[in-house]
Design an enzyme around this catalytic site. Structure first.
Site, PDB file in Angstrom:
ATOM      1  CB  SER A  61      -3.507   2.239  12.711  1.00 37.19           C
ATOM      2  OG  SER A  61      -4.601   1.770  13.480  1.00 37.19           O
TER       3      SER A  61
ATOM      4  CE1 TYR B 176      -0.273  -1.097  14.560  1.00 37.50           C
ATOM      5  CE2 TYR B 176      -2.476  -0.440  15.218  1.00 37.50           C
ATOM      6  CZ  TYR B 176      -1.591  -0.839  14.236  1.00 37.50           C
ATOM      7  OH  TYR B 176      -2.022  -0.981  12.939  1.00 37.50           O
TER       8      TYR B 176
HETATM    9  N1  LIG Z   1      -4.497  -5.340   9.236  1.00 30.95           N
HETATM   10  C1  LIG Z   1      -5.139  -4.343   9.827  1.00 30.95           C
HETATM   11  O1  LIG Z   1      -6.246  -4.495  10.386  1.00 30.95           O
HETATM   12  C2  LIG Z   1      -4.540  -2.959   9.822  1.00 30.95           C
HETATM   13  C3  LIG Z   1      -5.344  -1.879  10.225  1.00 30.95           C
HETATM   14  C4  LIG Z   1      -4.803  -0.606  10.252  1.00 30.95           C
HETATM   15  C5  LIG Z   1      -3.494  -0.426   9.898  1.00 30.95           C
HETATM   16  N2  LIG Z   1      -2.724  -1.471   9.502  1.00 30.95           N
HETATM   17  C6  LIG Z   1      -1.340  -1.222   9.161  1.00 30.95           C
HETATM   18  O2  LIG Z   1      -1.101  -1.648   7.845  1.00 30.95           O
HETATM   19  C7  LIG Z   1       0.264  -2.030   7.698  1.00 30.95           C
HETATM   20  C8  LIG Z   1       0.325  -3.418   7.089  1.00 30.95           C
HETATM   21  O3  LIG Z   1      -0.349  -4.313   7.937  1.00 30.95           O
HETATM   22  P1  LIG Z   1      -0.796  -5.768   7.450  1.00 30.95           P
HETATM   23  O4  LIG Z   1      -2.046  -6.081   8.178  1.00 30.95           O
HETATM   24  O5  LIG Z   1      -0.751  -5.838   5.971  1.00 30.95           O
HETATM   25  O6  LIG Z   1       0.372  -6.643   8.096  1.00 30.95           O
HETATM   26  P2  LIG Z   1       0.920  -8.083   7.605  1.00 30.95           P
HETATM   27  O7  LIG Z   1       1.601  -8.677   8.781  1.00 30.95           O
HETATM   28  O8  LIG Z   1      -0.144  -8.854   6.913  1.00 30.95           O
HETATM   29  O9  LIG Z   1       2.001  -7.682   6.498  1.00 30.95           O
HETATM   30  C9  LIG Z   1       3.175  -7.026   6.838  1.00 30.95           C
HETATM   31  C10 LIG Z   1       4.265  -7.386   5.858  1.00 30.95           C
HETATM   32  O10 LIG Z   1       5.473  -6.759   6.343  1.00 30.95           O
HETATM   33  C11 LIG Z   1       6.546  -7.662   6.122  1.00 30.95           C
HETATM   34  N3  LIG Z   1       7.633  -7.318   7.052  1.00 30.95           N
HETATM   35  C12 LIG Z   1       7.755  -7.652   8.360  1.00 30.95           C
HETATM   36  N4  LIG Z   1       8.886  -7.140   8.862  1.00 30.95           N
HETATM   37  C13 LIG Z   1       9.480  -6.431   7.857  1.00 30.95           C
HETATM   38  C14 LIG Z   1      10.665  -5.672   7.766  1.00 30.95           C
HETATM   39  N5  LIG Z   1      11.480  -5.516   8.819  1.00 30.95           N
HETATM   40  N6  LIG Z   1      10.966  -5.086   6.588  1.00 30.95           N
HETATM   41  C15 LIG Z   1      10.162  -5.252   5.509  1.00 30.95           C
HETATM   42  N7  LIG Z   1       9.030  -5.976   5.525  1.00 30.95           N
HETATM   43  C16 LIG Z   1       8.688  -6.548   6.697  1.00 30.95           C
HETATM   44  C17 LIG Z   1       5.959  -9.050   6.369  1.00 30.95           C
HETATM   45  O11 LIG Z   1       6.744 -10.048   5.735  1.00 30.95           O
HETATM   46  C18 LIG Z   1       4.563  -8.910   5.773  1.00 30.95           C
HETATM   47  O12 LIG Z   1       4.525  -9.300   4.401  1.00 30.95           O
HETATM   48  C19 LIG Z   1       0.873  -1.938   9.101  1.00 30.95           C
HETATM   49  O13 LIG Z   1       1.513  -0.687   9.235  1.00 30.95           O
HETATM   50  C20 LIG Z   1      -0.332  -1.981   9.996  1.00 30.95           C
HETATM   51  O14 LIG Z   1      -0.122  -1.343  11.246  1.00 30.95           O
HETATM   52  C21 LIG Z   1      -3.224  -2.741   9.451  1.00 30.95           C
END
Ligand SMILES: NC(=O)c1ccc[n+]([C@@H]2O[C@H](COP(=O)([O-])OP(=O)(O)OC[C@H]3O[C@@H](n4cnc5c(N)ncnc54)[C@H](O)[C@@H]3O)[C@@H](O)[C@H]2O)c1
Length: 237
Positions: free
Chosen positions: A126, A149
């Site tokens: 991120s 984070y």
């Molecule tokens: N959404 C944002 O704004 C954003 C921005 C920058 C980075 N990110 C990064 O992107 C990645 C995904 O984020 P997102 O927004 O899609 O999150 P999200 O919560 O929408 O999706 C995460 C997924 O991970 C699954 N999960 C949870 N625990 C788990 C485990 N122990 N093993 C396997 N799967 C598991 C959940 O069921 C879910 O489907 C993360 O690393 C997050 O830090 C997100």
């Protein structure tokens, strides 16, 4: 660009994961949606046995794995707390889940990729792992960016470099994408303040990351290794 490549997307049911699955399929790759909530390919990034089972399942069905993308995001309910409200235990739990999980994915898949003779790992970090939070974007809202984070995401970027270098000579690439904030129903005040620190769009759509993902998964990036691609509309400048 991904013709017949078998790509495991962990966290494939999530906001970013779903978009990654679509993008891989559109690029003619075979996308495996692995997630803690998935019935077909259940996977828990915090369990070595679960990851090993996932690798076995995919190997059995497709005979190979070309790449893994770790987009899983395990976290506690209080993960979003402000700095002074974060309990030590909560800091440790989230770090174990996310940074520990990223380590396990890289370790277990790299082990398999070494046997196979090639492989490709893409981590999702991120902008919060690249620069300090812009706390002014949260003013007037209850939102904040968790201190854990920043530590976790900086750790993911640096571990990417560590593992890439450790695997010298093994035909395994390890790279990272650091997205900016992704649109997901956030409030208007935050969206405006966030846009003010970006260059054109502000918060991105999940599909805005697809180009970088497909590039890293394809042979077009064959000698890109140990790198972090920041996709953030200039937030981090
Ligand atoms: N959404 C944002 O704004 C954003 C921005 C920058 C980075 N990110 C990064 O992107 C990645 C995904 O984020 P997102 O927004 O899609 O999150 P999200 O919560 O929408 O999706 C995460 C997924 O991970 C699954 N999960 C949870 N625990 C788990 C485990 N122990 N093993 C396997 N799967 C598991 C959940 O069921 C879910 O489907 C993360 O690393 C997050 O830090 C997100």
């Amino acid at each position: 660009m991904l013709n017949n490549k078998v790509i495991v997307i962990i966290g494939g049911a999530g906001l970013l994961g779903q978009s990654f699955i679509r993008a891989v399929t559109e690029a003619h790759g075979i996308a495996i949606c692995a997630d803690i909530v998935s019935k077909e390919y259940p996977a828990d990034i915090t369990s070595k046995e679960s990851i090993q089972k996932l690798i076995e399942n995919v190997k059995e069905k497709y005979g190979k794995i070309d790449a893994v993308v770790n987009s899983a995001y395990p976290r506690t309910k209080t993960f979003g707390n402000h700095f002074f409200d974060v309990d030590y235990e909560d800091f440790c739990i989230n770090t174990n889940l996310q940074l520990g999980g990223a380590f396990l994915i890289m370790q277990q898949f790299a082990k398999y990729f070494k046997e196979q003779g090639y492989g490709n790992i893409v981590n999702i970090s991120s902008i919060q792992g690249v620069v300090a939070p812009k706390f002014e974007t949260y003013e007037g809202t209850s939102m904040s960016s968790p201190v854990a984070y920043s530590a976790i995401k900086a750790g993911v970027i640096h571990m990417t470099k560590y593992v890439a270098k450790y695997l010298k000579g093994s035909n395994i690439r390890v790279n990272c994408i650091s997205p900016g904030g992704i649109l997901d129903g956030q409030n208007e005040l935050f969206l405006k303040q966030y846009k003010d620190v970006c260059l054109n769009k502000g918060m991105l759509n999940n599909s805005d990351l697809n180009g970088s993902l497909i590039y890293l998964l394809s042979d077009m990036s064959q000698y890109v290794n140990g790198q972090n691609i920041v996709v953030d509309d200039g937030f981090s400048l």
